[in-house]
Design a protein around this motif. Structure first.
Motif, short mmCIF file in Angstrom:
data_model
loop_
_atom_site.label_atom_id
_atom_site.label_comp_id
_atom_site.label_asym_id
_atom_site.label_seq_id
_atom_site.Cartn_x
_atom_site.Cartn_y
_atom_site.Cartn_z
N ALA A 34 0.81 -1.22 0.00
CA ALA A 34 0.00 0.00 0.00
C ALA A 34 0.84 1.27 0.00
O ALA A 34 0.33 2.35 -0.29
CB ALA A 34 -0.93 0.00 1.21
N LEU A 35 2.13 1.15 0.33
CA LEU A 35 3.00 2.32 0.39
C LEU A 35 3.89 2.46 -0.84
O LEU A 35 4.75 3.34 -0.90
CB LEU A 35 3.89 2.25 1.64
CG LEU A 35 3.15 2.16 2.98
CD1 LEU A 35 4.15 2.14 4.13
CD2 LEU A 35 2.17 3.30 3.16
N SER A 36 3.68 1.62 -1.85
CA SER A 36 4.50 1.68 -3.05
C SER A 36 4.38 3.04 -3.73
O SER A 36 3.29 3.60 -3.84
CB SER A 36 4.06 0.59 -4.04
OG SER A 36 4.70 0.78 -5.29
N PRO A 37 5.50 3.60 -4.20
CA PRO A 37 5.43 4.88 -4.91
C PRO A 37 4.67 4.78 -6.22
O PRO A 37 4.32 5.81 -6.81
CB PRO A 37 6.90 5.23 -5.15
CG PRO A 37 7.63 3.93 -5.06
CD PRO A 37 6.88 3.11 -4.07
N ALA A 38 4.37 3.57 -6.68
CA ALA A 38 3.60 3.42 -7.92
C ALA A 38 2.23 4.07 -7.81
O ALA A 38 1.61 4.41 -8.82
CB ALA A 38 3.44 1.93 -8.25
N ARG A 39 1.75 4.29 -6.58
CA ARG A 39 0.42 4.90 -6.41
C ARG A 39 0.38 6.35 -6.89
O ARG A 39 -0.70 6.91 -7.10
CB ARG A 39 -0.01 4.83 -4.95
CG ARG A 39 0.75 5.74 -3.99
CD ARG A 39 0.34 5.46 -2.54
NE ARG A 39 0.85 6.41 -1.57
CZ ARG A 39 2.02 6.33 -0.97
NH1 ARG A 39 2.84 5.31 -1.25
NH2 ARG A 39 2.39 7.24 -0.09
N PHE A 40 1.56 6.97 -7.07
CA PHE A 40 1.59 8.37 -7.50
C PHE A 40 1.57 8.52 -9.01
O PHE A 40 1.44 9.63 -9.52
CB PHE A 40 2.82 9.07 -6.93
CG PHE A 40 2.81 9.17 -5.44
CD1 PHE A 40 1.88 9.96 -4.79
CD2 PHE A 40 3.71 8.45 -4.67
CE1 PHE A 40 1.85 10.05 -3.41
CE2 PHE A 40 3.70 8.53 -3.29
CZ PHE A 40 2.76 9.33 -2.66
N GLY A 41 1.74 7.42 -9.75
CA GLY A 41 1.68 7.50 -11.21
C GLY A 41 2.84 8.29 -11.78
O GLY A 41 3.96 8.23 -11.29
#
Length: 489
Positions: free
Chosen positions: A454-461
């Motif tokens: 849930a903390l992966s930087p991939a969430r920022f696109g």
């Protein structure tokens, strides 16, 4: 108080199994866990000094349960649980201890504020070294319950790096990442590179091009020791006297190409400036780390020897303070952390200054130190005459959603990032470093350390320019969390 810089490295290494960018507490924890858990020698690049930014200027307050309900809570719990054994291995030098924590409303006027009931019975003060009337005093954590603690962040960071050096020959060099070279990700994963993912991101980092003096950083803890008899006008950041730490100074620098098996980015708010450099050729957009910086101020005070200092040492307590001054004006709501060495850390006085390009350019806003010293001096005779040891400022790395960014760098098979921990960076550093070390060593870090999906930087696109965020002066507010309802004053 200036640290003496180490000797220059005549020939920077041509290759490193793992290159860590940033020698703050997260980078130090990563280097330590690589050395201890995996026997891997890492190369740490630091453009300023180890613990030269927030990791050397934070308070080191630790709370086990204050982030409950947030995506980072499992990371917080895992990390809090690592501190006792970590402190035992590193030694008492890191000043780790469990502490009581209180929220107190104090009033310096003769008449108490309307609507507040006294928080103590029979005139006994909840915090003995605070003068005047105290109202609404309430426990937020206790040493006996083991749910709040403290550590000295600067000493912790240096101790982790020294231990990594002892265990595996870890080297910390004064240089910054200038650019990256890339290669095919599948081919890199098939090589001997630790941690490169065979499921394969399309690209991988082949080498880091670094620029700096390549002098070996000094890991001497004396820079954090309080100094008796220091006049207020002599107080400064301990890095300000180090030759070359100010980017305005001219120092002999050069570039060097270092092949890397794996790269870990732990540069705090400056991680954002590295994201565009990690865009492999042909990618539509660079990775995003979602991090920006928020400025906060702090001072370190040293009470006079004798009864003033003994009063704080005999009743150590992390204090979250609100107070009403004589003129009933609003004031800072400082956090006050007495330390085992007799010094007292006080933080607050946030502002919205923009993040500079280099940690050496960070300076306190005019008057911030005087406001903090004056605020606690009004409330405590033990602190009123204390010498001002350090007047400092730092930028906390914050994300847009208030959660850390820990995980693989998008599109790269052999790179990871750990940043945006906010005011809880010291607290989350042990488990974050352990996770990053496991990833760099090729292990499934989500399965073996703690699940940080849930903390992966991939969430920022895709990467975008992140605004500077304003920040409250309280630890709970820094992180977007509030302490449990039962602990509010």
């Amino acid at each position: 108080m200036a640290a003496v810089r180490g000797d220059a490295i005549a020939h920077p290494p041509k290759r490193a199994e793992v290159v860590i960018v940033g020698a703050g507490v997260v980078g130090a924890s990563t280097a330590f866990h690589l050395a201890r858990d995996h026997g891997i020698r890492s190369l740490v690049l630091e453009s300023n000094e180890p613990a030269g930014a927030a990791s050397g200027k934070a308070g080191g307050f630790l709370a086990r349960d204050w982030t409950e309900g947030s995506p980072k809570h499992e990371l917080v719990r895992a990390s809090f649980g690592l501190f006792p054994a970590l402190a035992a291995e590193l030694g008492d030098d890191v000043q780790f201890r469990m502490v009581d924590t209180r929220s107190v409303v104090a009033d310096t006027r003769r008449a108490g504020p309307a609507g507040l009931a006294a928080g103590t019975a029979s005139g006994k003060r909840a915090v003995p070294w605070l003068d005047g009337r105290q109202f609404g005093a309430e426990s937020m954590g206790s040493a006996s319950d083991g749910d709040t603690a403290q550590v000295h962040p600067g000493l912790l960071t240096l101790a982790l790096l020294r231990r990594a050096r002892e265990l595996a020959g870890t080297t910390v060099l004064r240089a910054s990442a200038e650019s990256f070279e890339f290669c095919d990700g599948v081919r890199k994963a098939a090589s001997t590179a630790p941690g490169a993912r065979a499921d394969a991101a399309p690209h991988a980092v082949r080498a880091v091009v670094a620029r700096g003096t390549f002098q070996e950083a000094t890991l001497d803890p004396s820079r954090f020791r309080p100094v008796e008899g220091l006049a207020d006008h002599e107080a400064a950041s301990p890095w300000s006297e180090i030759p070359g730490s100010n980017p305005g100074e001219k120092a002999a620098t050069r570039s060097a190409r270092i092949e890397a098996g794996f790269v870990v980015i732990c540069a705090g708010p400056w991680s954002a400036s590295l994201a565009p450099l990690l865009a492999a050729p042909g990618t539509a957009s660079p990775p995003a780390f979602g991090v920006s910086g928020a400025k906060a101020h702090s001072v370190v005070l040293l009470p006079a020897p004798g009864s003033p200092r003994e009063a704080l040492l005999s009743a150590p307590c992390a204090l979250f303070l609100d107070y009403v001054a004589d003129d009933a004006s609003a004031a800072e709501s400082p956090e006050v952390y007495p330390r085992p060495d007799g010094s007292v850390y006080v933080c607050g006085a946030a502002n919205d200054d923009p993040l500079p390009g280099h940690a050496g350019e960070v300076a306190p806003a005019p008057g911030a130190a005087a406001r903090l010293h004056g605020a606690v001096g009004t409330l405590s005779s033990s602190l009123r005459g204390a010498s001002l040891q350090l007047a400092q400022a730092c930028f906390l790395p914050l994300s847009d959603d208030g959660e850390p960014a820990v995980g693989p760098v998008q599109g790269l098979a052999n790179a990871a990032v750990g940043t945006a921990h906010g005011c809880w960076g010291i607290l989350m550093a042990p488990a974050t470093g352990r996770w990053l070390a496991a990833a760099a060593a090729g292990a499934d870090a989500n399965a073996t350390v703690v699940d940080l999906t849930a903390l992966s930087p991939a969430r920022f696109g895709a990467a975008t320019r992140r605004p500077v965020r304003s920040v409250d002066t309280r630890s709970a507010a820094h992180s977007g969390e509030a302490p449990p309802a039962k602990s509010r004053a």
